[in-house]
Design a protein around this motif. Structure first.
Motif, mmCIF file in Angstrom:
data_model
loop_
_atom_site.group_PDB
_atom_site.id
_atom_site.type_symbol
_atom_site.label_atom_id
_atom_site.label_comp_id
_atom_site.label_asym_id
_atom_site.label_seq_id
_atom_site.Cartn_x
_atom_site.Cartn_y
_atom_site.Cartn_z
ATOM 1 N N ASP A 12 9.709 -10.841 -0.001
ATOM 2 C CA ASP A 12 8.489 -10.694 -0.942
ATOM 3 C C ASP A 12 8.320 -9.583 -1.493
ATOM 4 O OD1 ASP A 12 7.921 -8.572 1.424
ATOM 5 O OD2 ASP A 12 6.025 -9.591 1.604
ATOM 6 N N VAL A 13 9.755 -8.732 -1.757
ATOM 7 C CA VAL A 13 9.625 -7.530 -2.339
ATOM 8 C C VAL A 13 9.616 -7.946 -4.239
ATOM 9 C CG1 VAL A 13 11.206 -5.632 -3.107
ATOM 10 C CG2 VAL A 13 10.774 -5.514 -0.606
ATOM 11 N N ALA A 14 8.817 -7.310 -4.528
ATOM 12 C CA ALA A 14 8.166 -6.752 -5.841
ATOM 13 C C ALA A 14 9.420 -6.476 -6.933
ATOM 14 C CB ALA A 14 7.347 -6.102 -6.591
ATOM 15 N N LEU A 15 8.746 -6.974 -8.084
ATOM 16 C CA LEU A 15 10.416 -7.193 -9.220
ATOM 17 C C LEU A 15 11.569 -7.495 -8.636
ATOM 18 C CD1 LEU A 15 9.613 -3.841 -9.954
ATOM 19 C CD2 LEU A 15 9.053 -5.215 -10.936
ATOM 20 N N LEU A 44 2.140 -2.484 -9.376
ATOM 21 C CA LEU A 44 2.414 -1.418 -11.040
ATOM 22 C C LEU A 44 2.108 -1.808 -11.904
ATOM 23 C CD1 LEU A 44 6.820 -1.617 -10.741
ATOM 24 C CD2 LEU A 44 5.096 0.362 -10.472
ATOM 25 N N ALA A 45 1.237 -3.097 -11.823
ATOM 26 C CA ALA A 45 0.547 -3.520 -13.109
ATOM 27 C C ALA A 45 -0.935 -2.655 -12.742
ATOM 28 C CB ALA A 45 0.287 -4.380 -13.060
ATOM 29 N N THR A 46 -1.678 -2.698 -11.953
ATOM 30 C CA THR A 46 -2.827 -1.662 -11.464
ATOM 31 C C THR A 46 -2.824 -0.442 -11.461
ATOM 32 O OG1 THR A 46 -2.554 -1.721 -8.832
ATOM 33 C CG2 THR A 46 -3.456 -3.802 -9.551
ATOM 34 N N LEU A 47 -1.479 0.208 -11.342
ATOM 35 C CA LEU A 47 -1.227 1.808 -11.836
ATOM 36 C C LEU A 47 -0.839 2.157 -13.553
ATOM 37 C CD1 LEU A 47 1.494 2.885 -8.783
ATOM 38 C CD2 LEU A 47 -0.733 3.560 -9.113
ATOM 39 N N ILE A 60 0.804 -1.103 0.660
ATOM 40 C CA ILE A 60 -0.446 -0.173 0.029
ATOM 41 C C ILE A 60 0.678 1.216 0.119
ATOM 42 C CG2 ILE A 60 -1.461 1.480 1.599
ATOM 43 C CD1 ILE A 60 -2.742 -0.957 -0.127
ATOM 44 N N SER A 61 1.757 1.296 0.427
ATOM 45 C CA SER A 61 3.137 2.452 0.416
ATOM 46 C C SER A 61 3.662 2.809 0.235
ATOM 47 C CB SER A 61 3.718 2.393 1.686
ATOM 48 O OG SER A 61 4.630 1.638 2.135
ATOM 49 N N PHE A 62 4.032 1.280 -0.857
ATOM 50 C CA PHE A 62 4.518 1.559 -2.148
ATOM 51 C C PHE A 62 3.719 1.938 -3.589
ATOM 52 C CE2 PHE A 62 5.227 -0.709 -6.494
ATOM 53 C CZ PHE A 62 6.525 -0.644 -6.983
ATOM 54 N N THR A 63 2.074 1.708 -3.307
ATOM 55 C CA THR A 63 1.393 1.879 -4.793
ATOM 56 C C THR A 63 1.507 3.898 -3.981
ATOM 57 O OG1 THR A 63 0.944 0.227 -4.630
ATOM 58 C CG2 THR A 63 -0.412 1.733 -5.562
ATOM 59 N N ASP A 64 1.366 4.174 -3.284
ATOM 60 C CA ASP A 64 0.961 5.393 -2.943
ATOM 61 C C ASP A 64 2.016 6.589 -2.872
ATOM 62 O OD1 ASP A 64 -2.338 5.478 -1.933
ATOM 63 O OD2 ASP A 64 -0.974 5.372 0.018
ATOM 64 N N SER A 107 -5.728 -21.151 -8.088
ATOM 65 C CA SER A 107 -4.572 -21.606 -8.303
ATOM 66 C C SER A 107 -3.632 -20.663 -7.453
ATOM 67 C CB SER A 107 -4.807 -21.174 -10.297
ATOM 68 O OG SER A 107 -5.176 -21.894 -10.945
ATOM 69 N N PRO A 108 -2.575 -20.719 -6.989
ATOM 70 C CA PRO A 108 -1.208 -20.499 -6.905
ATOM 71 C C PRO A 108 -1.376 -19.178 -7.264
ATOM 72 C CG PRO A 108 -0.234 -21.618 -7.905
ATOM 73 C CD PRO A 108 -1.998 -22.072 -8.192
ATOM 74 N N ASP A 109 -1.538 -17.870 -6.648
ATOM 75 C CA ASP A 109 -1.033 -16.001 -7.079
ATOM 76 C C ASP A 109 0.148 -15.922 -7.739
ATOM 77 O OD1 ASP A 109 -1.208 -12.843 -7.409
ATOM 78 O OD2 ASP A 109 -1.859 -13.016 -5.629
ATOM 79 N N PRO A 110 -0.309 -15.664 -9.016
ATOM 80 C CA PRO A 110 1.425 -16.088 -9.884
ATOM 81 C C PRO A 110 2.151 -14.196 -9.998
ATOM 82 C CG PRO A 110 -0.465 -15.397 -11.518
ATOM 83 C CD PRO A 110 -1.292 -16.283 -9.901
ATOM 84 N N LEU A 111 1.421 -13.665 -8.940
ATOM 85 C CA LEU A 111 2.536 -12.115 -9.612
ATOM 86 C C LEU A 111 2.497 -12.252 -7.730
ATOM 87 C CD1 LEU A 111 -0.673 -9.999 -11.054
ATOM 88 C CD2 LEU A 111 1.497 -10.513 -11.826
ATOM 89 N N ASP A 112 3.509 -11.395 -7.655
ATOM 90 C CA ASP A 112 3.619 -10.629 -5.665
ATOM 91 C C ASP A 112 3.094 -9.366 -6.149
ATOM 92 O OD1 ASP A 112 5.612 -8.438 -6.629
ATOM 93 O OD2 ASP A 112 6.864 -9.809 -7.745
ATOM 94 N N PRO A 113 2.911 -9.361 -4.613
ATOM 95 C CA PRO A 113 1.783 -8.251 -4.514
ATOM 96 C C PRO A 113 2.554 -6.731 -4.683
ATOM 97 C CG PRO A 113 3.267 -8.491 -2.467
ATOM 98 C CD PRO A 113 3.571 -9.989 -3.185
#
Length: 269
Positions: free
Chosen positions: A92-95, A55-58, A8-12, A44-50
């Motif tokens: 669990d950091v993205a990318l 970034l995809a939603t943004l 959440i803080s990352f997206t903001d 199915s397991p979630d293929p995307l990390d948070p």
């Protein structure tokens, strides 16, 4: 102690770095919560990390709200925000996390062109395509913010009409006397912030109409400010005035039950 970056803080933070409007940030959270709802019903397991999901939603939200940002504009600051800091990134950091979507972990600044950039760009493109399929390619969904201006106008009109009609002033006069637009007032800014927070909420984003959420945000802010602008029966034994207020503000387009339930959810934020 260094603070961990949450999704959440990352997206903001990314919305601030990219100078995105509130509408884009709110839309990105709507997409995020719709994706979570899909995953909750999937085996199915979630293929995307948070973080990749953020970034995809943004990225998609920037396009649907007509504030497009190139992938490079997202990836370079996102990588630096997550990886180029005094403290090591969390597991669990993205990318970064696990192949094939996130092949690289490094505290070296990302540059473009480079093999690392190409890999992360491919990751984000794949994430966007997956998100598009989950959303059924329906990107333009109603936002609570779409209704704020008209609801504010109706909430203020009975009192405002006793004074000057600043909307009738020409631009030069408004600039000379420092007259701000209705959407720049303190009340509007408070409602916008509350509406964006509402879009972060799983239940509000998935199960309530945008009109009901915005009416609830306006009602809650007016109630907190304790002004006479909210004459809705809040302090009386009857809810008749409250129903009348809702009908006046929304032109009868919001179900009172939806409004009451949305208001309860908003009070929990």
């Amino acid at each position: 102690m260094a603070m961990q970056t949450t999704p959440i803080s990352f997206t903001d933070a990314m919305a601030d770095i990219l100078r995105l409007p509130d509408e884009t940030l709110a839309m990105s959270y709507i997409y995020l919560n719709k994706y979570k709802r899909f995953q909750n019903s999937s085996q199915s397991p979630d293929p995307l990390d948070p973080y990749t999901l953020s970034l995809a939603t943004l990225s998609l939200a920037s396009k649907s709200t007509e504030s497009p940002r190139r992938l490079r504009e997202l990836l370079l600051p996102a990588h630096r925000l997550l990886h180029c800091s005094p403290s090591p990134p969390s597991s669990d950091v993205a990318l970064s996390a696990s192949p094939p979507l996130n092949p690289l972990i490094t505290q070296t600044p990302l540059t473009a062109p480079s093999a690392a950039y190409d890999a992360l760009r491919a990751t984000l493109v794949s994430a966007e395509l997956l998100l598009l399929r989950v959303l059924g390619f329906e990107l333009r969904v109603p936002l609570p913010l779409d209704f704020l201006d008209r609801y504010l106008s109706r909430a203020l009109e009975n009192v405002a009409e006793a004074g000057e009609d600043y909307d009738e002033w020409d631009r030069e006069a408004r600039e000379e006397y420092g007259i701000v637009g209705r959407m720049e007032t303190g009340l509007a800014r408070a409602c916008r912030a509350k509406a964006v927070d509402a879009c972060k909420n799983y239940r509000l984003a998935n199960f309530f109409p945008a009109r009901a959420i915005m009416a609830g945000c306006l009602h809650l802010i007016l109630q907190q400010r304790q002004t006479r602008l909210l004459d809705d029966g809040s302090t009386s034994a009857s809810n008749k005035n409250k129903a009348r207020w809702l009908d006046d503000i929304t032109s009868g387009k919001v179900d009172p039950e939806d409004f009451d339930e949305a208001l309860e959810e908003l009070r929990k934020l």
